[in-house]
Write an enzyme that holds these catalytic residues in place. Structure first.
Site, PDB file in Angstrom:
ATOM      1  N   HIS A   1      33.730  10.106  30.826  1.00 48.04           N
ATOM      2  CA  HIS A   1      34.039  10.975  29.700  1.00 48.04           C
ATOM      3  C   HIS A   1      33.808  12.444  30.076  1.00 48.04           C
ATOM      4  O   HIS A   1      32.676  12.879  30.239  1.00 48.04           O
ATOM      5  CB  HIS A   1      33.139  10.573  28.521  1.00 48.04           C
ATOM      6  CG  HIS A   1      33.396  11.317  27.263  1.00 48.04           C
ATOM      7  ND1 HIS A   1      32.435  12.085  26.639  1.00 48.04           N
ATOM      8  CD2 HIS A   1      34.502  11.390  26.481  1.00 48.04           C
ATOM      9  CE1 HIS A   1      32.921  12.596  25.531  1.00 48.04           C
ATOM     10  NE2 HIS A   1      34.167  12.187  25.411  1.00 48.04           N
TER      11      HIS A   1
ATOM     12  N   GLU B   1      38.369  10.943  32.089  1.00 51.17           N
ATOM     13  CA  GLU B   1      38.978  11.444  30.858  1.00 51.17           C
ATOM     14  C   GLU B   1      38.839  12.955  30.837  1.00 51.17           C
ATOM     15  O   GLU B   1      37.865  13.501  31.360  1.00 51.17           O
ATOM     16  CB  GLU B   1      38.278  10.817  29.650  1.00 51.17           C
ATOM     17  CG  GLU B   1      38.838  11.230  28.293  1.00 51.17           C
ATOM     18  CD  GLU B   1      38.068  12.361  27.633  1.00 51.17           C
ATOM     19  OE1 GLU B   1      38.451  12.761  26.516  1.00 51.17           O
ATOM     20  OE2 GLU B   1      37.089  12.867  28.231  1.00 51.17           O
TER      21      GLU B   1
ATOM     22  N   ASP C   1      40.035  16.681  28.317  1.00 50.85           N
ATOM     23  CA  ASP C   1      40.662  17.296  27.152  1.00 50.85           C
ATOM     24  C   ASP C   1      41.387  18.550  27.613  1.00 50.85           C
ATOM     25  O   ASP C   1      40.891  19.274  28.483  1.00 50.85           O
ATOM     26  CB  ASP C   1      39.607  17.690  26.119  1.00 50.85           C
ATOM     27  CG  ASP C   1      38.705  16.528  25.739  1.00 50.85           C
ATOM     28  OD1 ASP C   1      39.210  15.587  25.113  1.00 50.85           O
ATOM     29  OD2 ASP C   1      37.503  16.569  26.071  1.00 50.85           O
TER      30      ASP C   1
ATOM     31  N   HIS D   1      36.904  20.915  25.914  1.00 51.07           N
ATOM     32  CA  HIS D   1      36.931  20.093  24.706  1.00 51.07           C
ATOM     33  C   HIS D   1      37.102  20.939  23.453  1.00 51.07           C
ATOM     34  O   HIS D   1      37.967  20.680  22.618  1.00 51.07           O
ATOM     35  CB  HIS D   1      35.654  19.265  24.587  1.00 51.07           C
ATOM     36  CG  HIS D   1      35.568  18.476  23.318  1.00 51.07           C
ATOM     37  ND1 HIS D   1      35.022  18.991  22.156  1.00 51.07           N
ATOM     38  CD2 HIS D   1      35.982  17.222  23.013  1.00 51.07           C
ATOM     39  CE1 HIS D   1      35.102  18.082  21.198  1.00 51.07           C
ATOM     40  NE2 HIS D   1      35.680  17.004  21.687  1.00 51.07           N
TER      41      HIS D   1
ATOM     42  N   GLU E   1      43.473  13.826  26.889  1.00 52.49           N
ATOM     43  CA  GLU E   1      43.490  14.002  25.438  1.00 52.49           C
ATOM     44  C   GLU E   1      44.061  15.371  25.089  1.00 52.49           C
ATOM     45  O   GLU E   1      43.576  16.403  25.559  1.00 52.49           O
ATOM     46  CB  GLU E   1      42.102  13.866  24.822  1.00 52.49           C
ATOM     47  CG  GLU E   1      42.147  14.031  23.308  1.00 52.49           C
ATOM     48  CD  GLU E   1      40.815  13.900  22.603  1.00 52.49           C
ATOM     49  OE1 GLU E   1      40.726  14.326  21.430  1.00 52.49           O
ATOM     50  OE2 GLU E   1      39.855  13.395  23.223  1.00 52.49           O
TER      51      GLU E   1
END
Length: 302
Positions: free
Chosen positions: A23, A50, A52, A65, A133
């Site tokens: 993450h 992962e 963002d 993020h 994301e």
């Protein structure tokens, strides 16, 4: 080597070993979204990572993020109001208080654009997943999706397989509008609809909003949650992305989506108890801040 989940002994037996996605990198060890966090995740053996993404003022895809710089840098203000050159001048790692090994780069090397992360993953020496994301609301709206797809195509990404060299790319968003836009260009098996519960109190506290404004924002977010759940109910995408608390609170919904063939990517799973729950349910992918720890627990239970 493939990145598919291990086969179970029978259709009734839950998957033994979920894939482990780091993450924002190995973000328990190093500042999130930094070069060090991603290199550590690769070293830890994570099956995927992962990230963002936001757009800078000059339309670069940058790994952050928050929509604002205050929490994870020594800068302040909206990311979208800064050019890439301005962002590179900021310190994105010192707030974590972790010493960065020399092999993970200097403090000035820690901020990453998406192309730089792709280069890091190309150097992994193995196949690896990348879950991207797309953060909304964005002042650039769906231009964020368009810029992402344009960049990936330039890099050599194949839309049908969603592969880019040794990287298997998937796309995620809480925004149903983002997901629907992506579905025009990307096969549904590579798209993840993220879902989480929305409460007025949490929205007001997290965003520092008053009662009326906080309630209005929460209502918009709740409508997005309901539409995201409908997208999963109607099997419009291949991956369900609930938070671990959502999994605990909505057991029947989760089971229904599992039974419908949705692939599950659950976030953010750090505790041994939650890892065990995901493994017991047959969750396919676990997103965690602690990939080494989670992999060790899953290996011990194989």
């Amino acid at each position: 080597m493939t990145i598919e989940a291990p086969e179970s002994d029978s259709p009734e037996t839950p998957l033994r070993r979920p894939l482990v996605y780091a993450h924002r990198g190995a973000s328990a060890a190093f500042a999130e979204h930094t070069r060090a966090a991603y290199l550590k995740a690769i070293s830890d053996g994570a099956d995927g990572v992962e990230c963002d993404i936001h757009l800078s003022r000059d339309q670069h895809l940058v790994l952050l993020h928050d929509a604002n710089l205050d929490r994870t840098s020594d800068g302040t203000g909206p990311v979208a109001e800064k050019d890439l050159a301005e962002l590179r001048m900021l310190d994105f790692s010192s707030w974590k208080g972790a010493r960065i090994p020399d092999e993970y780069g200097a403090a000035s090397d820690q901020f990453l654009t998406l192309p730089e992360l792709l280069d890091i993953l190309r150097g992994a020496g193995r196949e690896i997943g990348l879950a991207i994301e797309l953060k909304h609301p964005s002042p650039y709206q769906l231009k964020l999706e368009d810029r992402l797809l344009e960049l990936l195509l330039r890099e050599g990404w194949d839309a049908e397989s969603s592969r880019l060299d040794n990287i298997l790319v998937s796309f995620m968003s809480f925004s149903p509008d983002s997901v629907k836009h992506l579905l025009q260009y990307v096969p549904p098996q590579h798209i993840c609809q993220l879902v989480d519960d929305v409460s007025v109190e949490e929205v007001r506290e997290e965003l520092g909003l008053g009662r009326i404004t906080g309630g209005a924002v929460a209502n918009v977010m709740k409508a997005a949650q309901l539409e995201g759940e409908r997208i999963l109910d109607d099997c419009e995408v291949g991956i369900a992305g609930p938070g671990i608390e959502y999994v605990r609170e909505h057991a029947r919904t989760v089971q229904r989506w599992l039974d419908s063939g949705r692939r599950f990517r659950v976030w953010t799973v750090d505790s041994e108890k939650d890892v065990a729950l995901c493994q017991r349910l047959g969750i396919h992918e676990i997103t965690t801040n602690k990939p080494a720890k989670v992999l060790a627990q899953l290996t011990d239970t194989d």
